[in-house]
Design an enzyme around this catalytic site. Structure first.
Site, PDB file in Angstrom:
ATOM      1  N   HIS A 138      10.883 -19.447 -65.411  1.00  0.00           N
ATOM      2  CA  HIS A 138      10.640 -18.365 -64.454  1.00  0.00           C
ATOM      3  C   HIS A 138      10.680 -18.910 -63.036  1.00  0.00           C
ATOM      4  O   HIS A 138      10.014 -19.909 -62.737  1.00  0.00           O
ATOM      5  CB  HIS A 138       9.270 -17.710 -64.716  1.00  0.00           C
ATOM      6  CG  HIS A 138       9.311 -16.668 -65.798  1.00  0.00           C
ATOM      7  ND1 HIS A 138       8.426 -15.627 -65.840  1.00  0.00           N
ATOM      8  CD2 HIS A 138      10.119 -16.517 -66.868  1.00  0.00           C
ATOM      9  CE1 HIS A 138       8.688 -14.859 -66.884  1.00  0.00           C
ATOM     10  NE2 HIS A 138       9.733 -15.378 -67.514  1.00  0.00           N
TER      11      HIS A 138
ATOM     12  N   TYR B  45       1.288  -9.678 -61.005  1.00  0.00           N
ATOM     13  CA  TYR B  45      -0.152  -9.738 -60.719  1.00  0.00           C
ATOM     14  C   TYR B  45      -0.497  -8.544 -59.831  1.00  0.00           C
ATOM     15  O   TYR B  45       0.048  -8.437 -58.731  1.00  0.00           O
ATOM     16  CB  TYR B  45      -0.504 -11.034 -59.984  1.00  0.00           C
ATOM     17  CG  TYR B  45      -0.468 -12.289 -60.820  1.00  0.00           C
ATOM     18  CD1 TYR B  45       0.741 -12.922 -61.106  1.00  0.00           C
ATOM     19  CD2 TYR B  45      -1.640 -12.851 -61.293  1.00  0.00           C
ATOM     20  CE1 TYR B  45       0.768 -14.079 -61.866  1.00  0.00           C
ATOM     21  CE2 TYR B  45      -1.624 -14.013 -62.048  1.00  0.00           C
ATOM     22  CZ  TYR B  45      -0.414 -14.615 -62.334  1.00  0.00           C
ATOM     23  OH  TYR B  45      -0.393 -15.774 -63.092  1.00  0.00           O
TER      24      TYR B  45
ATOM     25  N   PRO C 115      -8.500 -17.873 -65.459  1.00  0.00           N
ATOM     26  CA  PRO C 115      -7.076 -17.932 -65.822  1.00  0.00           C
ATOM     27  C   PRO C 115      -6.106 -17.360 -64.790  1.00  0.00           C
ATOM     28  O   PRO C 115      -4.897 -17.468 -64.964  1.00  0.00           O
ATOM     29  CB  PRO C 115      -7.031 -17.110 -67.110  1.00  0.00           C
ATOM     30  CG  PRO C 115      -8.183 -16.179 -67.000  1.00  0.00           C
ATOM     31  CD  PRO C 115      -9.253 -16.926 -66.269  1.00  0.00           C
TER      32      PRO C 115
ATOM     33  N   LYS D 217      -3.856 -22.350 -64.465  1.00  0.00           N
ATOM     34  CA  LYS D 217      -4.002 -23.792 -64.244  1.00  0.00           C
ATOM     35  C   LYS D 217      -4.620 -24.553 -65.409  1.00  0.00           C
ATOM     36  O   LYS D 217      -4.501 -25.774 -65.469  1.00  0.00           O
ATOM     37  CB  LYS D 217      -4.838 -24.041 -62.976  1.00  0.00           C
ATOM     38  CG  LYS D 217      -4.093 -23.683 -61.719  1.00  0.00           C
ATOM     39  CD  LYS D 217      -2.989 -24.666 -61.455  1.00  0.00           C
ATOM     40  CE  LYS D 217      -1.971 -24.120 -60.504  1.00  0.00           C
ATOM     41  NZ  LYS D 217      -0.607 -24.275 -61.013  1.00  0.00           N
TER      42      LYS D 217
ATOM     43  N   TYR E   8       1.022 -22.647 -57.401  1.00  0.00           N
ATOM     44  CA  TYR E   8       1.300 -22.009 -58.689  1.00  0.00           C
ATOM     45  C   TYR E   8       2.287 -22.849 -59.505  1.00  0.00           C
ATOM     46  O   TYR E   8       2.079 -23.102 -60.689  1.00  0.00           O
ATOM     47  CB  TYR E   8       1.851 -20.597 -58.488  1.00  0.00           C
ATOM     48  CG  TYR E   8       1.810 -19.738 -59.727  1.00  0.00           C
ATOM     49  CD1 TYR E   8       0.824 -18.779 -59.920  1.00  0.00           C
ATOM     50  CD2 TYR E   8       2.767 -19.896 -60.732  1.00  0.00           C
ATOM     51  CE1 TYR E   8       0.784 -17.990 -61.066  1.00  0.00           C
ATOM     52  CE2 TYR E   8       2.737 -19.128 -61.886  1.00  0.00           C
ATOM     53  CZ  TYR E   8       1.740 -18.185 -62.050  1.00  0.00           C
ATOM     54  OH  TYR E   8       1.706 -17.410 -63.191  1.00  0.00           O
TER      55      TYR E   8
HETATM   56  C1  PHB Z   1      -0.659 -15.701 -70.096  1.00  0.00           C
HETATM   57  O1  PHB Z   1       0.564 -15.570 -70.291  1.00  0.00           O
HETATM   58  O2  PHB Z   1      -1.483 -15.663 -71.019  1.00  0.00           O
HETATM   59  C2  PHB Z   1      -1.140 -15.905 -68.699  1.00  0.00           C
HETATM   60  C3  PHB Z   1      -0.230 -16.021 -67.688  1.00  0.00           C
HETATM   61  C4  PHB Z   1      -0.660 -16.202 -66.372  1.00  0.00           C
HETATM   62  C5  PHB Z   1      -2.010 -16.274 -66.103  1.00  0.00           C
HETATM   63  C6  PHB Z   1      -2.930 -16.181 -67.140  1.00  0.00           C
HETATM   64  C7  PHB Z   1      -2.491 -15.997 -68.449  1.00  0.00           C
HETATM   65  O3  PHB Z   1      -2.423 -16.436 -64.841  1.00  0.00           O
END
Ligand code: PHB
Ligand code: APR
Length: 404
Positions: free
Chosen positions: A84, A213, A306, A310, A398
């Site tokens: 990605h 997000y 989460p 990280k 990130y």
């Molecule tokens: C996930 O794919 O479970 C996931 C992705 C990004 C995040 C947290 C969890 O920030």
């Protein structure tokens, strides 16, 4: 002779590095030490099936992918992982894309579930790796301040000991190795959050090619994925939420409301929800990450919420630094890198803690926050959308900062 694909019946009585926990930290450390010709043993309290099905996150930084490739554990990742080059932020009815390679000089991330990383590492270790004993419950570690620490564990109802030169606690947040560091010799820094995540898995193609997000007055939402046919989505919910109180329709309706855009009628594709769980949010760091002959790595030393993706990447970074240190000791006798381990990792850990805290407090709506707080969040998000400097700072954190 065919290679063993099942775990050994017992562990040797002594080794150089005793590793507690077969999560990503313990398994990757064992892989790196084995490749460097350093004896080690992994003791894991749960059985293989449990360790391989535990749902966790799924974003790998460039650095994590690099170390998995270098250790020969990325064959399936390279075949099935999804590279990605960006994420999308949604706020105030707007959408803004963060272009990682453009903002970081070429770095990107991969979508490949932690569960799959663990499966790959377990399979490799059972074929040609160090001993890995499942259902071996470690009950304690003695002699951390001596030159010969001992791991005490129970396996098939029998008590055993494993004599080591070094012990590494990769046993997660609820592990026992951290407790072997005298209370007066360690300090824990913590932050909890007034909200949790309701996470779902759904058998429906992801409604976006990249992660989304979303900040909304109704609370945070995240669109992620596991494959071209399986979506992974999260909703901010109050602490103590019971997933059973959320019907499938209510979840999809709420997700659509939080991802809504002012200038489009974009909607999520819906499908059967196959898993629902509620995840608490916590930030925690234990210092130091080393005490005598005892080291901590991964969740045993630190937890991040989460939102910044990280957790797994920090665990991989810790054990990469630790494996380099043990390799230097093995090859040259120098303990310089081992002695610097805690400071080296804590520098990176606090950066990731700050980034995860920033993402969490900027994108979630605290039930007690004021309209003034909300305006500040929107101003910060607008800054990221309009300033390449602010966007580059987010992208760099990130995609993952260089290891050393
Ligand atoms: C996930 O794919 O479970 C996931 C992705 C990004 C995040 C947290 C969890 O920030
Ligand atoms: N004896 C033996 N094994 C133990 C013990 C014990 N007393 N206590 C815990 N374990 C095992 C757990 O069963 C688990 O398999 O230690 C392992 C710890 O693994 P993780 O919790 O996955 O921790 P870590 O390897 O550090 O990985 C960190 O996991 O929680 C996610 O977000 C986090 O992605 C990050 C990653």
């Amino acid at each position: 002779m065919t290679a063993p694909t099942s775990a050994p019946a017992a562990a040797p009585a002594r080794t150089t590095v005793g590793i507690v926990g077969a999560g990503p930290a313990g398994l990757l450390l064992a892989r790196l030490l084995h490749a460097a010709g350093i004896d080690c043993v992994v003791l894991e309290s749960r059985d293989r099936a449990y360790v391989e099905q535990r749902q966790r996150a799924g974003i790998l930084e460039q650095g994590t992918v690099d170390v998995l490739r270098e250790s020969g554990a990325a064959e399936r990742l390279d075949r099935e992982g999804l590279p990605h080059d960006g994420i999308e932020l949604r706020f105030d009815g707007r959408a803004h894309r963060i272009d990682f390679p453009a903002l970081t000089g070429g770095r990107r991330v991969w979508v490949y579930a932690q569960t799959e990383v663990v499966k790959d590492l377990v399979a490799l270790q059972l074929v040609d790796g160090a001993p890995l004993l499942f259902e071996a419950q470690v009950t304690g570690v003695t002699g951390a301040d001596s030159s010969a620490p001992t791991i005490h564990y129970t396996h098939q109802g029998v008590d055993h000991t494993l004599a080591c030169d070094y012990v590494v606690g990769c046993d997660g947040f609820h592990g026992v190795v951290r407790e072997a560091i005298p209370v007066e010799a360690r300090q824990t820094f913590e932050r909890t959050y007034p909200y949790s995540w309701l996470g779902i898995l759904a058998d429906v193609p992801p409604s976006s090619d990249e992660l989304v997000y979303a900040h909304s007055p109704r609370g945070f939402a995240l669109l992620s994925m596991r494959s071209p046919t399986v979506s992974r989505l999260y909703l901010q919910v109050p602490n103590g939420t019971d997933p059973a109180d959320w019907s499938d329709d209510r979840i999809w309706d709420e997700l659509d409301a939080r991802f809504a855009l002012a200038d489009s009628d974009w909607k999520l594709a819906r499908g059967p929800i196959t898993a629902k769980s509620v995840l608490p949010m916590r930030s925690s760091v234990t210092e130091p990450m080393r005490h005598g002959r005892l080291f901590l790595a991964g969740d045993a030393a630190h937890i991040v919420p989460p939102t910044g993706a990280k957790g797994l990447n920090l665990a991989a970074a810790d054990v990469t630094v630790l494996a380099q240190a043990f390799t230097a000791l093995h090859r040259t006798g120098s303990t310089q890198l081992l002695d610097a381990y805690s400071a080296t990792c804590l520098n990176r850990v606090w950066r990731a803690e700050h980034f995860s805290y920033f993402m969490t407090t900027t994108l979630h709506t605290d039930p007690s926050q004021s309209p003034f707080d909300t305006r500040l969040q929107l101003s910060q998000l607008d800054r990221i959308a309009t300033s390449p400097h602010a966007a580059a700072e987010l992208a760099a954190n990130y995609a993952g900062l260089p290891l050393n």
